[in-house]
Design a protein around this motif. Structure first.
Motif: not given
Ligand SMILES: Nc1ncnc2c1ncn2[C@@H]1O[C@H](COP(=O)(O)OP(=O)(O)O)[C@@H](O)[C@H]1O
Ligand SMILES: C[C@@](CO)(OP(=O)(O)O)[C@H](O)COP(=O)(O)OP(=O)(O)OC[C@H]1O[C@@H](n2ccc(N)nc2=O)[C@H](O)[C@@H]1O
Length: 289
Positions: A60-61, A66-67, A91, A96-103, A105
């Protein structure tokens, strides 16, 4: 000054797409809940006014992309905050798994900064702000079980589903959420029984939930990513009560009532998938550990 938040992963129990909107997003109707696989967000007050992101993940950036950074920047500008923050992300959720990890965070950062910067905003206000960061962020602010409509920002909370175990398996090939939505054939969709799923959750009807799992985005991701179908089949062969791809994928999850069955599925996936987790269904607001 310091505070911390858990950022749990979400899974989609149903995901329906109704039509393409004028703003080029899609009108969705999704039932989502959370599992106890979570990132940990630590927030340290910075008198200097800067926003810094540190993470143990190379996937992740660590800058304004970064979100979590974007969540802090939005709050700082919206409420004219002079102070800054160091955001440390432990982390755990596959990226990028469909689990909204970035969202998740981003949502956890909104909740934590609400305390650290004494903003006194309500969850509803944070969810509205979150919708400016991404379509899944509003759901992640509430961190519970809900129906999401609109782009995903219109949230109606539901009671938590009955306790069960969830086996998550993330194939190695990533998926672009945007391309999945754009490749969807809206005229050929077999829609989920969203109302039936809501009733099953309200009635704590585990079997009713299992029989109603459905995600229309599978029609795009499965043909492009055979590993996803292989993992679904292997989970069922090994005793999962039900299986589904989460969100835009590629993560597949299987539901079981007992941990022993979850362990059997986990072991059967050796050779099929490296990134496998046994977690509990959460579905309700989490207290801090
Ligand atoms: N804190 C973060 N965690 C995960 N991905 C992030 C985060 N900030 C930015 N990103 C970017 O968001 C994308 C993945 O988002 P994520 O929420 O992990 O996946 P998804 O939307 O499939 O659930 C990637 O391109 C990643 O580089
Ligand atoms: C597919 C879902 C299902 O829960 O989750 P993930 O698989 O990402 O976890 C969500 O709809 C993803 O939400 P999120 O990942 O926040 O999407 P955003 O960043 O807002 O949008 C990424 C891109 O997906 C498309 N998009 C997203 C949401 C939506 N309702 N319609 C869309 O068409 C748009 O092309 C947008 O540019």
């Amino acid at each position: 000054m310091y505070t911390s938040e858990k950022a749990p992963a979400k899974i989609n129990l149903t995901l329906d797409v109704l039509y393409k909107r004028p703003d080029q997003y899609h009108e969705v109707e999704m039932v989502m809940t959370t599992v106890d696989l979570a990132d940990r967000i630590e927030l340290f007050l910075l008198e200097s006014g800067q926003i810094k992101v540190e993470s143990d993940s190379r996937f992740i950036p660590n800058d304004e992309r970064n979100l979590a950074y974007r969540a802090a920047k939005l709050l700082k500008e919206r409420f004219l905050i002079k102070k800054g923050v160091i955001i440390k992300i432990d982390k755990q959720i596959p990226v990028a798994a469909g689990l909204a990890g970035g969202s998740s965070d981003a949502a956890a950062t909104l909740r934590g900064l609400n305390r650290l910067w004494n903003l006194n905003l309500t969850m509803d206000e944070l969810a509205v702000i979150g919708s400016e960061i991404g379509s899944d962020v509003s759901f992640c602010v509430y961190n519970s079980t809900a129906i999401a409509k609109g782009r995903g920002e219109k949230i109606t909370e539901l009671p938590p589903p009955p306790q069960c175990w969830v086996v998550l398996a993330k194939p190695s090939q990533g998926v672009s959420t945007q391309s999945v939505y754009q490749s969807l054939r809206l005229d050929q969709l077999d829609h989920p029984d969203t109302g039936g799923m809501i009733m099953a959750i309200k009635n704590a009807d585990y079997q009713g939930i299992c029989t109603r799992l459905k995600n229309v985005l599978e029609t795009v991701t499965l043909p492009k990513n055979p590993e996803v179908q292989q993992i679904k089949s292997q989970m069922l062969r090994s005793g999962a009560d039900a299986v589904l791809m989460s969100g835009s994928g590629p993560t597949v999850y299987g539901l079981v009532k007992h941990e022993s069955r979850a362990i059997r599925i986990y072991n059967s996936l050796r050779g099929f998938c490296e990134d496998v987790h046994i977690v509990r269904m959460l579905g309700a607001q989490q207290t801090l550990d």
